[in-house]
Design an enzyme around this catalytic site. Structure first.
Site, mmCIF file in Angstrom:
data_model
loop_
_atom_site.group_PDB
_atom_site.id
_atom_site.type_symbol
_atom_site.label_atom_id
_atom_site.label_comp_id
_atom_site.label_asym_id
_atom_site.label_seq_id
_atom_site.Cartn_x
_atom_site.Cartn_y
_atom_site.Cartn_z
ATOM 1 N N GLY A 141 0.827 -1.202 0.000
ATOM 2 C CA GLY A 141 0.000 0.000 0.000
ATOM 3 C C GLY A 141 0.858 1.248 0.000
ATOM 4 N N GLY A 168 -0.761 4.548 0.258
ATOM 5 C CA GLY A 168 -1.526 5.689 0.742
ATOM 6 C C GLY A 168 -0.740 6.382 1.844
ATOM 7 C CG LEU A 169 -2.072 10.085 3.668
ATOM 8 C CD1 LEU A 169 -3.039 10.911 4.498
ATOM 9 C CD2 LEU A 169 -0.859 10.924 3.300
ATOM 10 N N GLY A 193 0.947 3.711 4.161
ATOM 11 C CA GLY A 193 1.989 2.941 3.485
ATOM 12 C C GLY A 193 3.156 3.792 3.033
ATOM 13 N NE ARG A 242 -16.973 12.011 8.911
ATOM 14 C CZ ARG A 242 -15.825 11.760 8.295
ATOM 15 N NH1 ARG A 242 -15.418 10.512 8.146
ATOM 16 N NH2 ARG A 242 -15.088 12.748 7.836
ATOM 17 C CG HIS A 264 -16.530 7.865 4.324
ATOM 18 N ND1 HIS A 264 -15.927 8.266 3.153
ATOM 19 C CD2 HIS A 264 -15.828 8.475 5.327
ATOM 20 C CE1 HIS A 264 -14.923 9.077 3.426
ATOM 21 N NE2 HIS A 264 -14.837 9.210 4.735
ATOM 22 N NE ARG A 297 -12.345 7.785 9.567
ATOM 23 C CZ ARG A 297 -12.540 8.927 8.908
ATOM 24 N NH1 ARG A 297 -12.150 10.081 9.435
ATOM 25 N NH2 ARG A 297 -13.145 8.931 7.735
ATOM 26 C CG LEU A 302 -6.442 12.704 6.053
ATOM 27 C CD1 LEU A 302 -6.431 14.154 5.581
ATOM 28 C CD2 LEU A 302 -6.015 11.792 4.922
#
Length: 639
Positions: A34, A36-37, A39, A331, A401, A435, A441
């Site tokens: 991965g 993304g942020l 990885g 949420r 999401h 969350r 992030l």
């Protein structure tokens, strides 16, 4: 987890942990799946330390990771506004927002390192918004009474990923990281009880390859696409985590799935994914529906415009129900409230939408100020919906999401397979049953930059004497590689009539209707049987066009769907066993007279960690008890 006061645990851990000296780091290989942020940050940080890192990405560039879609902001407890924020308050809001179903020690550590993330990213050149005096600016997000969310207009995830990508490229150029793009992890290889590598498929040539590592890190995101329609990128999938689960890594809280309240509503059967409007919009947008069903009906028929309804005929239902937090409730709370209004007949658009209105903010701040804060988001909405949100309210509705569940990990982010680590959304550890916005992030970068580079060394300190393996000579690698080839051949051999997408869409309908926002025991049992039946049909009637040894997106999707068809059942099983409502897990049988989630702390104050027992057998439940020493457990109240 280290003993002692919660504020001292991480410091104590770092002071006492085992380390690998610089000369020995060069002898150790780490696989990071991965980019993304989580990885990218992990691969860059481990490479900077001197380890030899192999980084894998199924896209053509790490910059295409789905982390770019988290545009609203990133939380940190800097307290620049001097409005009462602190590490403890961020910790408290996160545990409370997760409805007291997260592990206390991990969450406090997350809050503790959050401030370091901002410093790191500013140093990298991430263009965070600044106030008139030049200081970093903040805005509010759901579930908090302070402004702690750092942002870069409506492009925060993208800018943070560019920062991590720059750090990653530095290590690629230095020779410490080897990047494998257009390469997908197909399975995990376990040798003598330890994770020792992965089998991958080259998405261009179809070639299967074996890769050795002294440790393996999964940074592959969540499994929200089991619902087919979600805010996730279409390629996002849970296969890496699920393959690890089938090899012995427990899967925790799979039913804890987040419904995001500000998604552009579904507009047709041919739609392949959903688009999220950032939660940051809830800072200035006011959510409402008509007070009278008659007005809602006229709006749905096109006989009335929302602009025709005066203030006294509008129901700002979040502000009415939750005066303390208003439109910035968490949420799960906002999503259920929107569903309730629409189910009661007050929805607009197709009936499954509510308004997010900026007229008040534009009148108060001016159009230029709103454009400066959210301009790219407004432009995105107009391109998709073909209405101008500066003039007409946006229409939004909840959608799948984020997944709070994932591979079970300990305080060190290590799974139940020694040598296999899981970070970011791929693990379960930080968000409980819901969350808070702008925390995805935060977790990805916290794990990648500041947690894993410490904790993985404790494991690797004992692996220095393990020589790099020639995978061709290791039976376990050859066996797993052969099993992967058998799976692919089996899929091609079906030669049925149904496309992969048609089956996946059907699974999505089952999941949304039976394992979605409102769950019942009867519905979950029915859903499990429907998933089993659909899985049987998949293996009897799926059609995979094209060839194995070439670019073949349908084969990629089929391999992922095979896992979704099993994971969906596990999610339903977890939801069925948890006879309570908490966070994003809402059982209709367990709610307060006001319709809020009704927890059962006496019987369900634990993490549900599931152990694989075979595809056709129910998973085995293990319970990690949750205890809170630094926080008072009580019913969530946002009123």
């Amino acid at each position: 987890m280290p003993a002692g006061p919660i504020a001292e645990k991480w410091t104590k851990y770092k002071a006492e942990q085992d380390l690998v000296n610089p000369a020995n780091k060069r002898k150790l290989d780490i696989i990071v799946v991965g980019t993304g942020l989580g990885g990218a940050a992990a691969a860059a940080s481990l490479g900077e330390l001197g380890f030899k890192v192999k980084n894998f990405c199924y896209s053509d560039s790490p910059r295409r990771a789905h982390s770019i879609a988290a545009q609203g902001g990133i939380n940190a407890a800097k307290n620049y506004q001097n409005d009462g924020d602190s590490i403890y308050r961020l910790f408290y809001d996160t545990v409370k927002g997760g409805d007291y179903r997260a592990r206390e020690g991990n969450v406090y550590r997350l809050a503790e390192v959050s401030n370091d993330i901002i410093d790191q990213c500013v140093t990298q050149g991430v263009p965070f918004a600044r106030d008139y005096g030049g200081y970093l600016d903040n805005r509010s997000f759901g579930g908090a009474l302070v402004s702690r969310t750092f942002y870069a207009r409506g492009q925060t995830g993208q800018q943070l990923l560019l920062g991590a990508y720059g750090a990653l490229n530095r290590q690629i150029a230095a020779g410490n990281v080897t990047m494998h793009v257009r390469t997908e992890m197909m399975d995990l290889v376990v040798v003598d009880g330890k994770a020792r590598g992965i089998i991958t498929r080259d998405l261009i040539t179809g070639e299967l390859n074996s890769h050795f590592g002294h440790a393996v890190v999964l940074a592959t995101g969540g499994y929200g696409n089991v619902f087919f329609l979600s805010t996730n990128a279409m390629g996002s999938n849970g296969s890496a985590s699920y393959k690890a689960y089938k090899k012995g890594a427990m899967f925790a809280n799979p039913s804890f799935v987040q419904i995001h309240p500000t998604c552009i509503p579904v507009h047709g059967d041919a739609q392949s994914k959903l688009t999220l409007m950032s939660e940051s919009l809830r800072n200035d947008g006011r959510i409402w529906v008509p007070k009278e069903k008659e007005d809602a009906d006229k709006i749905r028929k096109g006989e009335l415009s929302p602009l025709d309804l005066p203030e006294e005929k509008r129901d700002y239902y979040l502000e009415r129900r939750y005066p303390a937090f208003g439109n910035l409730v968490p949420r799960d709370v906002a999503s259920r409230a929107a569903k309730e209004r629409c189910d009661a007949g007050y929805g607009v658009g197709s009936g499954q939408a509510v308004y997010l209105d900026f007229a008040d903010a534009i009148g108060r701040l001016g159009k230029a100020a709103i454009e400066a804060r959210y301009g790219n988001l407004f432009q995105m909405y107009e391109k998709i919906v073909d209405t101008n949100p500066y003039e007409l309210p946006m229409m939004i509705y909840p959608a799948i999401h984020y997944t709070m569940g994932g591979t079970w990990v300990d305080y060190e982010l290590q799974t139940t397979i020694p040598g296999l680590f899981s970070i970011g959304e791929a693990n379960f550890s930080d968000h409980g049953a819901n969350r808070l916005g702008a925390s995805a992030l935060m977790q990805g970068l916290a794990d990648g930059y500041f947690v894993l580079p410490y904790t993985i060394q404790r494991y690797l300190a004992d692996q220095i004497g393990v020589a790099r393996m020639n995978t061709d000579e290791v039976p376990e690698f050859n066996t797993v590689k052969k099993d992967t080839k058998t799976l692919i051949d089996k899929l091609f051999a079906v030669k049925g009539k149904r496309s992969v997408d048609s089956i996946h869409k059907e699974l999505g309908h089952i999941m949304w209707n039976h394992v979605g926002m409102g769950r019942t025991a009867e519905g979950l049992k029915e859903g499990i049987e429907m998933i089993k039946k659909l899985r049987k049909e998949f293996w009897e009637d799926v059609r995979i066009p094209g060839k194995e040894n070439s670019i073949n997106p349908e084969l990629e999707k089929a391999c992922r769907l095979a896992d979704f068809l099993e994971l969906g059942e596990l999610m339903a099983q977890d939801a069925l066993h948890r006879n309570e409502s908490c966070g994003g897990h809402f059982r209709e049988e367990y709610k307060t007279p006001e319709g809020e989630a009704l927890r059962d702390d006496k019987n369900f104050m634990y993490v549900a960690a599931w152990e694989f027992q075979g595809t056709e057998n129910p998973a085995k439940l293990h319970k990690e008890s949750l205890s809170y020493e630094a926080i008072e457990v009580k019913t969530r109240n946002y009123k």
